[in-house]
Design a protein around this motif. Structure first.
Motif, PDB file in Angstrom:
ATOM      1  N   GLU A 116       0.807  -1.215   0.000  1.00 38.35           N
ATOM      2  CA  GLU A 116       0.000   0.000   0.000  1.00 38.35           C
ATOM      3  C   GLU A 116       0.840   1.266   0.000  1.00 38.35           C
ATOM      4  O   GLU A 116       0.574   2.203  -0.728  1.00 38.35           O
ATOM      5  N   ASP A 117       1.859   1.299   0.855  1.00 40.13           N
ATOM      6  CA  ASP A 117       2.597   2.555   1.025  1.00 40.13           C
ATOM      7  C   ASP A 117       4.115   2.374   1.081  1.00 40.13           C
ATOM      8  O   ASP A 117       4.836   3.304   1.411  1.00 40.13           O
ATOM      9  N   GLU A 118       4.594   1.179   0.772  1.00 46.11           N
ATOM     10  CA  GLU A 118       6.013   0.842   0.764  1.00 46.11           C
ATOM     11  C   GLU A 118       6.693   1.028   2.124  1.00 46.11           C
ATOM     12  O   GLU A 118       7.894   1.244   2.202  1.00 46.11           O
ATOM     13  N   THR A 119       5.913   0.903   3.199  1.00 47.86           N
ATOM     14  CA  THR A 119       6.483   0.903   4.537  1.00 47.86           C
ATOM     15  C   THR A 119       7.395  -0.313   4.683  1.00 47.86           C
ATOM     16  O   THR A 119       7.046  -1.410   4.244  1.00 47.86           O
ATOM     17  N   HIS A 120       8.544  -0.102   5.296  1.00 48.94           N
ATOM     18  CA  HIS A 120       9.490  -1.202   5.518  1.00 48.94           C
ATOM     19  C   HIS A 120       8.903  -2.173   6.543  1.00 48.94           C
ATOM     20  O   HIS A 120       8.530  -1.782   7.633  1.00 48.94           O
ATOM     21  N   LEU A 121       8.830  -3.459   6.167  1.00 46.96           N
ATOM     22  CA  LEU A 121       8.285  -4.489   7.056  1.00 46.96           C
ATOM     23  C   LEU A 121       9.374  -5.357   7.663  1.00 46.96           C
ATOM     24  O   LEU A 121       9.216  -5.893   8.754  1.00 46.96           O
ATOM     25  N   GLY A 122      10.462  -5.541   6.928  1.00 47.42           N
ATOM     26  CA  GLY A 122      11.525  -6.432   7.376  1.00 47.42           C
ATOM     27  C   GLY A 122      12.444  -6.772   6.226  1.00 47.42           C
ATOM     28  O   GLY A 122      12.480  -6.059   5.220  1.00 47.42           O
ATOM     29  N   ARG A 123      13.153  -7.882   6.400  1.00 47.64           N
ATOM     30  CA  ARG A 123      14.093  -8.331   5.378  1.00 47.64           C
ATOM     31  C   ARG A 123      13.898  -9.820   5.119  1.00 47.64           C
ATOM     32  O   ARG A 123      13.441 -10.543   5.991  1.00 47.64           O
ATOM     33  N   ALA A 124      14.315 -10.236   3.933  1.00 46.49           N
ATOM     34  CA  ALA A 124      14.262 -11.652   3.581  1.00 46.49           C
ATOM     35  C   ALA A 124      15.582 -12.040   2.945  1.00 46.49           C
ATOM     36  O   ALA A 124      16.202 -11.248   2.235  1.00 46.49           O
ATOM     37  N   ALA A 125      15.992 -13.272   3.214  1.00 46.14           N
ATOM     38  CA  ALA A 125      17.197 -13.806   2.587  1.00 46.14           C
ATOM     39  C   ALA A 125      16.997 -15.270   2.264  1.00 46.14           C
ATOM     40  O   ALA A 125      16.370 -16.010   3.022  1.00 46.14           O
ATOM     41  N   LEU A 126      17.525 -15.659   1.139  1.00 48.71           N
ATOM     42  CA  LEU A 126      17.696 -17.069   0.786  1.00 48.71           C
ATOM     43  C   LEU A 126      19.193 -17.278   0.906  1.00 48.71           C
ATOM     44  O   LEU A 126      19.979 -16.544   0.298  1.00 48.71           O
ATOM     45  N   LEU A 127      19.583 -18.238   1.734  1.00 48.22           N
ATOM     46  CA  LEU A 127      21.007 -18.402   1.991  1.00 48.22           C
ATOM     47  C   LEU A 127      21.366 -19.825   2.329  1.00 48.22           C
ATOM     48  O   LEU A 127      20.503 -20.654   2.582  1.00 48.22           O
ATOM     49  N   GLU A 128      22.662 -20.078   2.326  1.00 52.12           N
ATOM     50  CA  GLU A 128      23.194 -21.366   2.760  1.00 52.12           C
ATOM     51  C   GLU A 128      23.856 -21.159   4.119  1.00 52.12           C
ATOM     52  O   GLU A 128      24.512 -20.140   4.348  1.00 52.12           O
ATOM     53  N   ALA A 129      23.659 -22.125   4.999  1.00 54.84           N
ATOM     54  CA  ALA A 129      24.253 -22.070   6.341  1.00 54.84           C
ATOM     55  C   ALA A 129      24.455 -23.498   6.833  1.00 54.84           C
ATOM     56  O   ALA A 129      23.787 -24.422   6.368  1.00 54.84           O
ATOM     57  N   PRO A 130      25.357 -23.673   7.804  1.00 56.27           N
ATOM     58  CA  PRO A 130      25.599 -25.023   8.309  1.00 56.27           C
ATOM     59  C   PRO A 130      24.416 -25.598   9.071  1.00 56.27           C
ATOM     60  O   PRO A 130      24.255 -26.813   9.131  1.00 56.27           O
ATOM     61  N   ASP A 131      23.567 -24.717   9.634  1.00 54.24           N
ATOM     62  CA  ASP A 131      22.414 -25.183  10.401  1.00 54.24           C
ATOM     63  C   ASP A 131      21.399 -24.055  10.550  1.00 54.24           C
ATOM     64  O   ASP A 131      21.668 -22.903  10.220  1.00 54.24           O
ATOM     65  N   ARG A 132      20.234 -24.420  11.055  1.00 52.63           N
ATOM     66  CA  ARG A 132      19.121 -23.484  11.235  1.00 52.63           C
ATOM     67  C   ARG A 132      19.482 -22.322  12.158  1.00 52.63           C
ATOM     68  O   ARG A 132      19.110 -21.182  11.920  1.00 52.63           O
TER      69      ARG A 132
END
Length: 183
Positions: free
Chosen positions: A138-154
């Motif tokens: 609606e207004d381009e308010t920042h909600l957060g961030r997202a990443a797709l990544l590789e890591a050794p564990d959760r």
């Protein structure tokens, strides 16, 4: 503009979703040149697991087209999804998942969502596939961030987008999606 579309599976819908894979992939084929990333989120460690959701980051002309993309998708039309997260996406790394070539043996792939904190984002680790800001339509308010990544564990994946302690972080096992040999 790019859009982040994440359909969260309704409990018990895995069989229905699996039966719709060919129809889903055909639908996605028509967006192949617009996809930034795609793939399922998974239960457990991601090996031979059931899906928990379906992620697409897609470049579309406007929010109306993004809504149409989300609602015309075969999984959505068949009732597979319990909910859909639809946000604007600012692709900080300016690449697609197909541009990623830094795979590390023994690492898992994850979708990380970090909600809150609108200030400058953390520097993503070198093993980040796609990374960006999530914005309200609606207004381009920042909600957060997202990443797709590789890591050794959760746990390591969970700290990759750490904020100042405000907000919450979700971590989902994820894998590259699509028919083998297609984008």
């Amino acid at each position: 503009m790019q859009y982040f579309v994440y359909g969260r599976d309704r409990p018990g819908s895995f069989g229905l979703k699996k039966s719709l894979n060919a129809e889903h992939w055909s639908f996605m084929d028509s967006y192949a040149d617009k996809l930034v990333a795609r793939g399922p989120t998974l239960t457990g460690d991601g090996e031979e697991a059931e899906t928990t959701g379906s992620l697409h980051i897609v470049d579309l002309p406007d929010a109306r087209a993004a809504h149409a993309f989300a609602r015309e998708e075969p999984y959505y039309r068949a009732g597979v999804f319990e909910s859909i997260l639809l946000c604007g996406f600012v692709n900080v790394l300016r690449r697609t998942m197909w541009d990623f070539s830094e795979a590390v043996d023994g690492y898992g792939r994850f979708l990380v969502l970090a909600w809150g904190e609108p200030g400058p984002g953390p520097i993503p680790p070198k093993n980040t596939i796609v990374y960006g800001d999530l914005l309200a339509l609606e207004d381009e308010t920042h909600l957060g961030r997202a990443a797709l990544l590789e890591a050794p564990d959760r746990e390591t994946a969970a700290t990759s987008l750490s904020t100042s302690g405000e907000g919450r972080t979700e971590v989902h096992h994820w894998r590259f999606g699509g028919r083998p040999g297609t984008r």
